[in-house]
Design an enzyme around this catalytic site. Structure first.
Site, PDB file in Angstrom:
ATOM      1  CB  SER A 152      -0.921   0.007   1.207  1.00  0.00           C
ATOM      2  OG  SER A 152      -1.393  -1.274   1.480  1.00  0.00           O
ATOM      3  NE  ARG A 167       5.050  10.767  -3.475  1.00  0.00           N
ATOM      4  CZ  ARG A 167       4.005  10.885  -2.675  1.00  0.00           C
ATOM      5  NH1 ARG A 167       4.104  10.643  -1.391  1.00  0.00           N
ATOM      6  NH2 ARG A 167       2.822  11.251  -3.157  1.00  0.00           N
ATOM      7  CG  ASP A 205      -4.221  -0.390   0.487  1.00  0.00           C
ATOM      8  OD1 ASP A 205      -4.037   0.367  -0.478  1.00  0.00           O
ATOM      9  OD2 ASP A 205      -4.262   0.023   1.669  1.00  0.00           O
TER      10      ASP A 205
END
Ligand code: ADP
Ligand code: MG
Length: 472
Positions: A152, A167, A205
């Protein structure tokens, strides 16, 4: 703390309170502007790579589960706070025959260490889980176990089963992972730990939740996560993704991971507390929307307001209680518990203040004030989340009836915040209703897709199995 307390300067408390309340205001008009801005950013992000703060990542998922999936599949869900490992035995039309999972919290030092340390830990836990596979799960002879990896964080997908980390968010900061292939990292760690498994799908997710939601309900077209962080995914028409130059999907559709947590707009009701939280965070300037609405941050906003009241209005006596000065001590679940306190003397609020902040002997008035602050913060968050959802409805043309026909939209929701913070959830649902109006709101439904992201990843591993006949 000294027993002789300087008396609370209520005038100042009220001044700080009123200013905060005013700055957090989210009129329906404001929310509509925010929704429009969200829609615009979605367009821009789909038009070109880097065209918006919204990355609008192409997921490579162009076929959601059909319900025909069969076999044993694993999933590994690395969220923000915990990670879950699960296995399912899929039995085609009869659905999920067996399901087992294990949840492990991520040791905080691994969130800011090295990729090897993090992935070795994950692989070790996975190995333990695989070792306990019971005979309810049937792996056909000669096959490797397959895994869907729910990760996620923003990933630039290169295919359904590979992608590089862009990132970190949500308090993770592992420098040597940026730009690396997430699946390669996991595969190497599994090898080091002696696990012979194939990663068949890498999904966000939200994408997993969308897949899991669709498996149960054919009208699911959007998924929203409200947990440690926040994000949303939805089904987009392939022809409306100008930046996509890959082969046109047969279905004509593609799931887009919006990465809406990084949304920002001049319409967002930012306060000095949000700005301070942001500038002291691990990712200043990023994830502003997430920092206003998600579970990692709301308790921290409350702490900051209380800190100012303690400092400038002696809310808790002569000095600021030392514990109150510690960033992130006041977590959103605690805030939620205080917000939901229905006892006459606000006993829960008193107990939380005592247990977490070592503040004792608060007056009922002070406790009421705290409940009201919780309400301001949660209401702002929930209403902003609702505006985001309206933004997606607008983008997909689901916000208006077309030729008298209204598309039915089911939104798969998941995340600890949505699941447990009742006041937040109720406020968000009411706001969606207010924003789309009575008639349309009969066609927009939110369903809780419990652990949909994990099961969704397993389903996507199944539909992208290396053994499947029709795999192209
Ligand atoms: P993740 O987002 O890390 O994948 P979850 O979806 O389980 O994991 O969400 C966990 C987050 O949900 C916690 O970090 C917390 O912010 C929030 N949360 C959990 N329980 C509650 C609660 N009772 N009230 C409010 N927020 C909660
Ligand atoms: Mg999660």
């Amino acid at each position: 703390m000294s027993s002789v307390m300087k008396s609370i300067r209520w005038c100042k408390v009220v001044e700080i309170y009123n200013e905060f309340e005013e700055k957090c205001a989210t009129s329906n008009d404001k929310l509509k502007h925010i929704a429009e801005a969200m829609t615009e950013e979605m367009h821009a992000g789909l038009a070109s790579e880097g065209g918006s703060k919204l990355k609008m990542l192409v997921s490579y998922v162009d076929n959601l589960p059909t319900g025909e999936e069969e076999g044993v599949y694993y999933a590994l869900d690395l969220g923000g706070t915990n990670f879950r490992v699960l296995r399912v035995q899929l039995a085609g039309k009869s659905g999920i025959e067996s399901q087992e999972f294990m949840e492990v919290s991520i040791p905080p030092q691994l969130m800011v260490g090295t990729s090897k340390a993090l992935f070795d830990y994950i692989a070790t836990q996975l190995a333990k889980f695989v070792a306990k596979e019971s005979d309810k799960f049937h792996l056909p002879p000669g096959r490797k176990r397959e895994l869907g990896f729910t990760f996620s964080f923003p990933v630039m997908q290169l295919s359904i089963a590979s992608g590089t980390l862009m990132r970190w968010t949500k308090g993770f900061s592992i420098d040597d992972m940026i730009g690396q292939d997430v699946v390669a990292e996991l595969t190497q760690a599994m090898k080091r730990k002696g696990i012979d498994m194939h990663v068949s799908a890498l999904v966000n997710d939200t994408v997993g939740t969308l897949a899991g939601g669709r498996y149960n309900n054919n009208d699911v077209a959007i998924a929203v996560i409200l947990g440690t962080g926040t994000n949303a995914a939805y089904v987009e028409r392939a022809k409306d993704i100008p930046k996509w130059h890959g082969a046109p999907p047969k279905s004509g559709e593609m799931v887009i991971n919006t990465e809406w947590g990084n949304f920002r707009s001049s319409h967002l009701p930012l306060t000095e507390y949000d700005n301070a939280l942001d500038s002291e965070s691990l990712n200043p300037g990023q994830q502003m929307y997430e920092k206003m609405i998600s579970g990692m941050y709301m308790g921290e906003i409350l702490r900051r307001v209380l800190c100012r009241m303690a400092d400038e209005a002696a809310l808790f006596g002569d000095t600021v209680p030392p514990k109150l000065k510690t960033p992130f001590v006041l977590r959103t679940p605690e805030m939620s518990a205080m917000h939901h306190d229905t006892s006459e003397d606000l006993r829960v609020v008193g107990k939380k203040l005592n247990d977490i902040l070592e503040i004792s002997n608060t007056s009922l008035e002070t406790r009421k004030l705290i409940v009201n602050l919780c309400n301001i913060i949660a209401t702002r968050g929930a209403r902003l989340a609702a505006a985001g959802i309206l933004g997606i409805l607008r983008k997909t043309g689901r916000h208006v009836a077309k030729n008298g026909e209204t598309a039915k939209t089911v939104i798969a929701m998941d995340g600890g915040l949505y699941e447990h913070y009742t006041e937040y959830r109720k406020c968000m649902e009411n706001t969606i209703h207010e924003l789309v109006g009575d008639e349309l709101s009969q066609h927009v439904k939110l369903v809780h897709s419990n652990d949909g992201s994990g099961i969704g990843a397993a389903l996507l591993a199944a539909s992208h199995s290396q053994y499947s006949k029709d795999r192209n």
